[in-house]
Design a protein around this motif. Structure first.
Motif, PDB file in Angstrom:
ATOM      1  N   ARG A 152      71.791  72.954 -61.877  1.00  0.00           N
ATOM      2  CA  ARG A 152      70.394  72.764 -62.286  1.00  0.00           C
ATOM      3  C   ARG A 152      69.617  74.068 -62.157  1.00  0.00           C
ATOM      4  NH1 ARG A 152      65.270  71.513 -60.455  1.00  0.00           N
ATOM      5  NH2 ARG A 152      64.085  70.099 -61.868  1.00  0.00           N
ATOM      6  N   ARG A 153      69.840  74.773 -61.075  1.00  0.00           N
ATOM      7  CA  ARG A 153      69.167  76.064 -60.890  1.00  0.00           C
ATOM      8  C   ARG A 153      69.568  77.026 -62.017  1.00  0.00           C
ATOM      9  NH1 ARG A 153      69.578  78.855 -55.117  1.00  0.00           N
ATOM     10  NH2 ARG A 153      68.405  76.947 -54.638  1.00  0.00           N
ATOM     11  N   ALA A 154      70.838  76.995 -62.394  1.00  0.00           N
ATOM     12  CA  ALA A 154      71.306  77.858 -63.481  1.00  0.00           C
ATOM     13  C   ALA A 154      70.603  77.508 -64.799  1.00  0.00           C
ATOM     14  CB  ALA A 154      72.817  77.719 -63.648  1.00  0.00           C
ATOM     15  N   VAL A 155      70.507  76.212 -65.084  1.00  0.00           N
ATOM     16  CA  VAL A 155      69.858  75.781 -66.334  1.00  0.00           C
ATOM     17  C   VAL A 155      68.388  76.175 -66.339  1.00  0.00           C
ATOM     18  CG1 VAL A 155      69.148  73.775 -67.684  1.00  0.00           C
ATOM     19  CG2 VAL A 155      71.472  73.902 -66.775  1.00  0.00           C
ATOM     20  N   LEU A 156      67.703  75.961 -65.221  1.00  0.00           N
ATOM     21  CA  LEU A 156      66.287  76.319 -65.150  1.00  0.00           C
ATOM     22  C   LEU A 156      66.081  77.813 -65.352  1.00  0.00           C
ATOM     23  CD1 LEU A 156      65.083  74.057 -62.181  1.00  0.00           C
ATOM     24  CD2 LEU A 156      64.483  73.825 -64.610  1.00  0.00           C
ATOM     25  N   MET A 157      66.955  78.620 -64.769  1.00  0.00           N
ATOM     26  CA  MET A 157      66.868  80.067 -64.922  1.00  0.00           C
ATOM     27  C   MET A 157      67.071  80.466 -66.385  1.00  0.00           C
ATOM     28  SD  MET A 157      69.004  82.919 -62.762  1.00  0.00           S
ATOM     29  CE  MET A 157      70.591  82.273 -63.270  1.00  0.00           C
ATOM     30  N   LEU A 158      68.071  79.851 -67.016  1.00  0.00           N
ATOM     31  CA  LEU A 158      68.351  80.159 -68.416  1.00  0.00           C
ATOM     32  C   LEU A 158      67.209  79.715 -69.328  1.00  0.00           C
ATOM     33  CD1 LEU A 158      72.096  79.051 -68.446  1.00  0.00           C
ATOM     34  CD2 LEU A 158      71.281  81.390 -68.846  1.00  0.00           C
ATOM     35  N   LEU A 159      66.709  78.512 -69.090  1.00  0.00           N
ATOM     36  CA  LEU A 159      65.641  77.982 -69.948  1.00  0.00           C
ATOM     37  C   LEU A 159      64.360  78.793 -69.811  1.00  0.00           C
ATOM     38  CD1 LEU A 159      65.926  74.092 -69.803  1.00  0.00           C
ATOM     39  CD2 LEU A 159      66.009  75.557 -71.825  1.00  0.00           C
ATOM     40  N   GLU A 160      64.033  79.181 -68.581  1.00  0.00           N
ATOM     41  CA  GLU A 160      62.801  79.948 -68.374  1.00  0.00           C
ATOM     42  C   GLU A 160      62.842  81.246 -69.189  1.00  0.00           C
ATOM     43  OE1 GLU A 160      60.206  82.954 -66.947  1.00  0.00           O
ATOM     44  OE2 GLU A 160      62.363  83.004 -66.524  1.00  0.00           O
ATOM     45  N   ARG A 161      63.985  81.912 -69.151  1.00  0.00           N
ATOM     46  CA  ARG A 161      64.108  83.170 -69.907  1.00  0.00           C
ATOM     47  C   ARG A 161      64.241  82.890 -71.404  1.00  0.00           C
ATOM     48  NH1 ARG A 161      65.938  88.208 -68.358  1.00  0.00           N
ATOM     49  NH2 ARG A 161      65.667  89.686 -70.078  1.00  0.00           N
ATOM     50  N   ALA A 162      64.953  81.831 -71.765  1.00  0.00           N
ATOM     51  CA  ALA A 162      65.149  81.521 -73.188  1.00  0.00           C
ATOM     52  C   ALA A 162      63.826  81.166 -73.847  1.00  0.00           C
ATOM     53  CB  ALA A 162      66.146  80.380 -73.342  1.00  0.00           C
ATOM     54  N   GLU A 163      62.968  80.451 -73.139  1.00  0.00           N
ATOM     55  CA  GLU A 163      61.679  80.060 -73.727  1.00  0.00           C
ATOM     56  C   GLU A 163      60.756  81.256 -73.909  1.00  0.00           C
ATOM     57  OE1 GLU A 163      61.540  75.405 -72.213  1.00  0.00           O
ATOM     58  OE2 GLU A 163      60.733  76.999 -70.935  1.00  0.00           O
ATOM     59  N   ARG A 164      60.979  82.323 -73.156  1.00  0.00           N
ATOM     60  CA  ARG A 164      60.192  83.547 -73.360  1.00  0.00           C
ATOM     61  C   ARG A 164      60.819  84.461 -74.405  1.00  0.00           C
ATOM     62  NH1 ARG A 164      60.240  86.953 -69.458  1.00  0.00           N
ATOM     63  NH2 ARG A 164      61.547  85.906 -67.909  1.00  0.00           N
ATOM     64  N   SER A 165      62.154  84.539 -74.393  1.00  0.00           N
ATOM     65  CA  SER A 165      62.830  85.504 -75.271  1.00  0.00           C
ATOM     66  C   SER A 165      63.311  84.898 -76.577  1.00  0.00           C
ATOM     67  CB  SER A 165      64.036  86.102 -74.539  1.00  0.00           C
ATOM     68  OG  SER A 165      65.049  85.119 -74.350  1.00  0.00           O
ATOM     69  N   LEU A 166      63.595  83.600 -76.595  1.00  0.00           N
ATOM     70  CA  LEU A 166      64.192  82.889 -77.739  1.00  0.00           C
ATOM     71  C   LEU A 166      65.609  83.371 -78.010  1.00  0.00           C
ATOM     72  CD1 LEU A 166      61.125  82.861 -80.178  1.00  0.00           C
ATOM     73  CD2 LEU A 166      61.661  81.318 -78.283  1.00  0.00           C
TER      74      LEU A 166
END
Length: 537
Positions: free
Chosen positions: A462-476
């Motif tokens: 879950r921590r991995a997904v949250l980390m990825l999503l946070e960056r993905a939502e900023r960078s696309l």
């Protein structure tokens, strides 16, 4: 019913053309049209639906063969699968035509042939198409999942023409990104006979599943046995590019073009790759030839015209640049809502303004394009065009404030793999300070992905997904979006709010997933799964 069928006979020889037309009428075909040249026939096929096409392979004093024309139409998704194509060739062209006909599910004839032989080929093809009608109909209206399920059922039961259904189903699965299911179907086909197109299909499934080294070995074996198989060189070019061997990729596409010098699609692919990784003079020649053969055709992708206009700008050729700009503007006038065409026109307009020393106009138009970097429909192709244009603006000593920040945003979004990062760097040639920036941003994306994998291995998906999503939502960045989705799928049972997190991933995919046309190498060789009437512009 043949009485209602629409047929097209394509042959440069008047006597042969007349004889073929008479044969079709004797069979009861209700409407038979004729074309003398492949480009003329291509225009007819782009705008009308024919049930039957009988086409000569060789045209005197023309680079484009009948097979080149048919291949381009299929790749551009302009030839319905329900259309029967009969290729007529001399004995000398037998191997190529037989292989192409086998892959395209149609028929071929060797000259001289009898009326009975033509009738038999048409009847056999009609029987095959009729047996596959329940699959072809949903396919042509875009019902890929339905068509794939029907193909699977036909294979499972070994129903009529199940091998043909397996071929179609494998192509659909590849289109849907389901490489494992495609691979199983190609394995079924290969178990019956080592067909060249099935071996190529198997290599494509290996490539799509991430097995680049395995795909290369399969292709090397295939090309060792079939050194004249142009479609295999297309796929090999893409594999080599992904392996960081652009010069070998160029050699592969150069070989494909030498085998099919009249193929618009291959000339454009080669010109595109040469523009970024090869000799500008060779790129210019290939794109000029593609333009001469296909500019008035829907098989011609106007990205080629953008690169051609860029090369004319580099050569200080206002006439060539003006022609490119007018060509793009003319097509855009028919599709005013197309963001892709608007950006094409903007790039060439900026070059024209620079040529005419209208610097303030060029700077404003450049600023307008930079403002679109995070737009949902701003794709990898647009990013490369933007970088190539900025390199030339910079070479004219036009200074744009804040450019490093904007290119950082671009690199964060589009550096999704080694090959895309490298292509961005190649597009930015001439802006030496920005190549290290692009490489550094890609390295940062890779580091974040590795950290996420480490978190998952350590029992914290879950921590991995949250980390990825946070960056993905900023960078696309699609690499991060994909990794977040994969982690959720594999570890959903350990993540309490997996459904809600997957909705965030789905929202990103829905709006921003069109991240990369990348370099179009090695697409579906016969475009078997394409719906009819889809334009490329």
């Amino acid at each position: 019913m043949l009485s209602n069928a629409q047929a097209l006979v394509i042959d440069g020889n008047p006597a042969s053309r007349t004889a073929l037309s008479m044969m079709l009428r004797d069979f009861g075909v209700g409407n038979v049209q004729q074309a003398i040249r492949a480009p003329d026939a291509r225009r007819l096929l782009e705008h009308r639906r024919f049930d039957l096409v009988v086409c000569e392979y060789h045209f005197e004093n023309q680079a484009m063969t009948g097979q080149d024309m048919i291949d381009d139409l299929r790749l551009a998704q302009l030839l319905p699968m329900s259309t029967i194509v009969v290729m007529v060739s001399s004995e000398a062209a037998y191997a190529r035509v037989a292989e192409a006909a086998e892959a395209a599910l149609d028929a071929y004839l060797i000259k001289p042939h009898t009326q009975q032989a033509l009738a038999e080929r048409i009847q056999q093809a009609m029987a095959r198409k009729q047996a596959l009608k329940s699959i072809i109909e949903p396919l042509e209206r875009g019902g890929y999942e339905e068509a794939a399920a029907l193909c699977q059922a036909r294979c499972d039961t070994r129903g009529p023409y199940w091998l043909n259904a397996a071929r179609i189903g494998a192509e659909i699965y590849l289109r849907l990104g389901r490489a494992q299911e495609a691979q199983k179907m190609f394995e079924l086909i290969l178990a019956t006979h080592a067909l060249p197109w099935a071996r190529l299909g198997f290599a494509r499934t290996e490539y799509q599943a991430g097995g680049i080294k395995q795909a290369r070995r399969t292709l090397e074996s295939l090309l060792n046995d079939r050194p004249g198989y142009a479609d295999a060189y297309d796929v090999m070019g893409r594999v080599l590019l992904d392996q960081g061997e652009p010069q070998q990729a160029l050699n592969s596409l150069r070989r494909a073009c030498s085998l099919t010098p009249g193929s618009v699609a291959r000339l454009q692919k080669f010109g595109l790759l040469a523009f970024y990784h090869g000799d500008p003079a060779e790129a210019l020649d290939a794109l000029k030839r593609a333009t001469a053969l296909g500019i008035n055709s829907k098989t011609f992708d106007l990205q080629g015209m953008v690169l051609l206009g860029t090369l004319h700008f580099d050569h200080g050729d206002p006439r060539g640049l003006g022609h490119a700009l007018r060509s793009v503007a003319a097509v855009r006038a028919t599709q005013p809502q197309s963001a892709r065409l608007r950006r094409f026109e903007a790039i060439l307009t900026i070059f024209s303004a620079l040529q005419q020393r209208q610097l303030s106009e060029a700077v404003q138009a450049t600023r307008d394009l930079l403002a679109e970097i995070m737009a949902p429909d701003f794709e990898f192709e647009a990013a490369c065009n933007l970088l190539a244009m900025l390199a030339r603006v910079s070479a004219r000593e036009v200074r744009l404030t804040g450019l490093a920040d904007e290119l950082t945003v671009l690199a964060d979004r589009f550096a999704v793999s080694r090959s895309t990062a490298e292509l961005l760097c190649r597009a930015a040639q001439g802006m030496a300070e920005f190549e290290p920036l692009i490489r550094a941003r890609y390295a940062a994306i890779c580091t974040l992905a590795e950290d996420a994998v480490s978190q998952t291995v350590a029992g914290e998906p879950r921590r991995a997904v949250l980390m990825l999503l946070e960056r993905a939502e900023r960078s696309l960045n699609a690499k991060l979006i994909d990794l977040a989705a994969h982690t959720l799928q594999q570890h959903a049972a350990q993540i309490e709010d997996a459904a809600a997190l997957m909705q965030r991933v789905a929202a990103l995919n829905e709006r921003y997933r069109g991240y990369g046309t990348q370099v179009h190498l090695g697409g579906t060789p016969a475009a078997l799964v394409a719906p009819a009437g889809s334009a490329r512009h």
